[in-house]
Design a protein around this motif. Structure first.
Motif, PDB file in Angstrom:
ATOM      1  N   ALA A  30      26.086 -23.259  -0.332  1.00 38.54           N
ATOM      2  CA  ALA A  30      25.900 -24.586  -0.925  1.00 38.54           C
ATOM      3  C   ALA A  30      24.641 -25.216  -0.357  1.00 38.54           C
ATOM      4  O   ALA A  30      24.228 -24.906   0.766  1.00 38.54           O
ATOM      5  N   VAL A  31      24.014 -26.077  -1.144  1.00 40.44           N
ATOM      6  CA  VAL A  31      22.818 -26.769  -0.662  1.00 40.44           C
ATOM      7  C   VAL A  31      22.851 -28.230  -1.101  1.00 40.44           C
ATOM      8  O   VAL A  31      23.232 -28.554  -2.223  1.00 40.44           O
ATOM      9  N   GLY A  32      22.472 -29.096  -0.167  1.00 38.01           N
ATOM     10  CA  GLY A  32      22.284 -30.520  -0.458  1.00 38.01           C
ATOM     11  C   GLY A  32      20.843 -30.878  -0.145  1.00 38.01           C
ATOM     12  O   GLY A  32      20.142 -30.131   0.542  1.00 38.01           O
ATOM     13  N   PHE A  33      20.395 -32.021  -0.644  1.00 35.23           N
ATOM     14  CA  PHE A  33      18.982 -32.368  -0.521  1.00 35.23           C
ATOM     15  C   PHE A  33      18.785 -33.769   0.074  1.00 35.23           C
ATOM     16  O   PHE A  33      19.507 -34.716  -0.262  1.00 35.23           O
ATOM     17  N   VAL A  34      17.760 -33.853   0.924  1.00 34.58           N
ATOM     18  CA  VAL A  34      17.236 -35.143   1.378  1.00 34.58           C
ATOM     19  C   VAL A  34      15.765 -35.149   1.000  1.00 34.58           C
ATOM     20  O   VAL A  34      15.022 -34.225   1.354  1.00 34.58           O
ATOM     21  N   SER A  35      15.338 -36.155   0.250  1.00 33.69           N
ATOM     22  CA  SER A  35      13.925 -36.238  -0.130  1.00 33.69           C
ATOM     23  C   SER A  35      13.354 -37.586   0.285  1.00 33.69           C
ATOM     24  O   SER A  35      14.087 -38.555   0.470  1.00 33.69           O
ATOM     25  N   TYR A  36      12.035 -37.601   0.430  1.00 36.24           N
ATOM     26  CA  TYR A  36      11.381 -38.862   0.770  1.00 36.24           C
ATOM     27  C   TYR A  36      10.006 -38.940   0.137  1.00 36.24           C
ATOM     28  O   TYR A  36       9.401 -37.927  -0.215  1.00 36.24           O
ATOM     29  N   GLY A  37       9.539 -40.157  -0.022  1.00 33.93           N
ATOM     30  CA  GLY A  37       8.239 -40.411  -0.632  1.00 33.93           C
ATOM     31  C   GLY A  37       8.163 -41.869  -1.041  1.00 33.93           C
ATOM     32  O   GLY A  37       9.127 -42.619  -0.836  1.00 33.93           O
ATOM     33  N   VAL A  38       7.046 -42.259  -1.618  1.00 37.25           N
ATOM     34  CA  VAL A  38       6.939 -43.665  -2.031  1.00 37.25           C
ATOM     35  C   VAL A  38       7.985 -43.995  -3.094  1.00 37.25           C
ATOM     36  O   VAL A  38       8.454 -45.125  -3.200  1.00 37.25           O
ATOM     37  N   ASN A  39       8.359 -42.981  -3.882  1.00 33.31           N
ATOM     38  CA  ASN A  39       9.396 -43.174  -4.904  1.00 33.31           C
ATOM     39  C   ASN A  39      10.699 -42.467  -4.552  1.00 33.31           C
ATOM     40  O   ASN A  39      11.543 -42.270  -5.407  1.00 33.31           O
ATOM     41  N   GLY A  40      10.844 -42.043  -3.316  1.00 32.84           N
ATOM     42  CA  GLY A  40      12.091 -41.419  -2.880  1.00 32.84           C
ATOM     43  C   GLY A  40      12.164 -39.915  -3.064  1.00 32.84           C
ATOM     44  O   GLY A  40      13.039 -39.258  -2.522  1.00 32.84           O
ATOM     45  N   GLY A  41      11.280 -39.359  -3.856  1.00 34.44           N
ATOM     46  CA  GLY A  41      11.217 -37.903  -3.954  1.00 34.44           C
ATOM     47  C   GLY A  41      12.233 -37.255  -4.882  1.00 34.44           C
ATOM     48  O   GLY A  41      12.447 -36.040  -4.812  1.00 34.44           O
ATOM     49  N   ALA A  42      12.833 -38.017  -5.772  1.00 37.10           N
ATOM     50  CA  ALA A  42      13.872 -37.448  -6.655  1.00 37.10           C
ATOM     51  C   ALA A  42      13.324 -36.345  -7.559  1.00 37.10           C
ATOM     52  O   ALA A  42      14.036 -35.398  -7.901  1.00 37.10           O
ATOM     53  N   ARG A  43      12.057 -36.454  -7.923  1.00 39.55           N
ATOM     54  CA  ARG A  43      11.491 -35.414  -8.812  1.00 39.55           C
ATOM     55  C   ARG A  43      11.332 -34.081  -8.079  1.00 39.55           C
ATOM     56  O   ARG A  43      11.475 -33.004  -8.664  1.00 39.55           O
ATOM     57  N   ALA A  44      11.028 -34.132  -6.783  1.00 41.05           N
ATOM     58  CA  ALA A  44      10.934 -32.893  -6.000  1.00 41.05           C
ATOM     59  C   ALA A  44      12.291 -32.193  -5.972  1.00 41.05           C
ATOM     60  O   ALA A  44      12.377 -30.967  -6.105  1.00 41.05           O
ATOM     61  N   VAL A  45      13.347 -32.982  -5.807  1.00 40.34           N
ATOM     62  CA  VAL A  45      14.692 -32.393  -5.768  1.00 40.34           C
ATOM     63  C   VAL A  45      15.067 -31.824  -7.134  1.00 40.34           C
ATOM     64  O   VAL A  45      15.677 -30.752  -7.221  1.00 40.34           O
ATOM     65  N   ALA A  46      14.678 -32.512  -8.194  1.00 40.08           N
ATOM     66  CA  ALA A  46      14.983 -31.992  -9.539  1.00 40.08           C
ATOM     67  C   ALA A  46      14.370 -30.605  -9.720  1.00 40.08           C
ATOM     68  O   ALA A  46      14.993 -29.710 -10.301  1.00 40.08           O
ATOM     69  N   GLN A  47      13.167 -30.409  -9.214  1.00 38.86           N
ATOM     70  CA  GLN A  47      12.529 -29.085  -9.306  1.00 38.86           C
ATOM     71  C   GLN A  47      13.260 -28.070  -8.426  1.00 38.86           C
ATOM     72  O   GLN A  47      13.472 -26.923  -8.815  1.00 38.86           O
ATOM     73  N   LEU A  48      13.642 -28.517  -7.224  1.00 38.31           N
ATOM     74  CA  LEU A  48      14.294 -27.598  -6.284  1.00 38.31           C
ATOM     75  C   LEU A  48      15.634 -27.095  -6.805  1.00 38.31           C
ATOM     76  O   LEU A  48      16.050 -25.960  -6.519  1.00 38.31           O
TER      77      LEU A  48
END
Ligand SMILES: Cc1cc2nc3c(=O)[nH]c(=O)nc-3n(C[C@H](O)[C@H](O)[C@H](O)COP(=O)(O)O)c2cc1C
Length: 116
Positions: A30-48
């Protein structure tokens, strides 16, 4: 758990390289995600999510998104709000539950490998 920044709407190439390099170790985990950025990084997680799925991982629905603009004090100290801690608890709970549920699959895969 995978932690990633977001650059120009995506996750960094070094993370892709690490995921590709480790390869077989990810299967049936199983994998969970923590992202960060000026906009929170949700798009990076969507790709991942797509990449992790291809690697045979189970990506949990909850995720933690940290804004470098609003979740830090004086641009330096991380000050998690209720939104962050609640999301982290939900994400971790689901990762633990799913990775526990997947344990029999990993055991079967190991047996197959040993016997092949
Ligand atoms: C060139 C550049 C592009 C960025 N693009 C995004 C973006 O698309 N989304 C976002 O949320 N943050 C974006 N950011 C902000 C970064 O995610 C933020 O600076 C983060 O702290 C970088 O993480 P790092 O210092 O650990 O590499 C960008 C920053 C830079 C310098």
């Amino acid at each position: 758990m995978l932690v990633t920044p977001e650059y120009n709407g995506g996750y960094p190439g070094v993370l892709k390289n690490a995921l590709d390099h480790v390869f077989a170790e990810w299967v049936d985990k199983a994998v969970g995600f923590v992202s960060y950025g000026v906009n929170g990084g949700a798009r990076a997680v969507a790709q991942l999510r797509g990449v992790c799925s291809t690697l045979g991982m189970a990506d949990v629905g909850y995720q933690v998104t940290i804004s470098v603009l609003t979740d830090f004090e004086h641009d330096a100290t991380f000050v998690p709000g209720d939104r962050n801690t609640d999301a982290l608890h939900k994400t971790l709970d689901q990762v633990i539950a799913w990775t526990t549920a997947l344990a029999p699959l990993r055991a079967t895969a190991e047996t197959t490998l040993v016997n092949s």
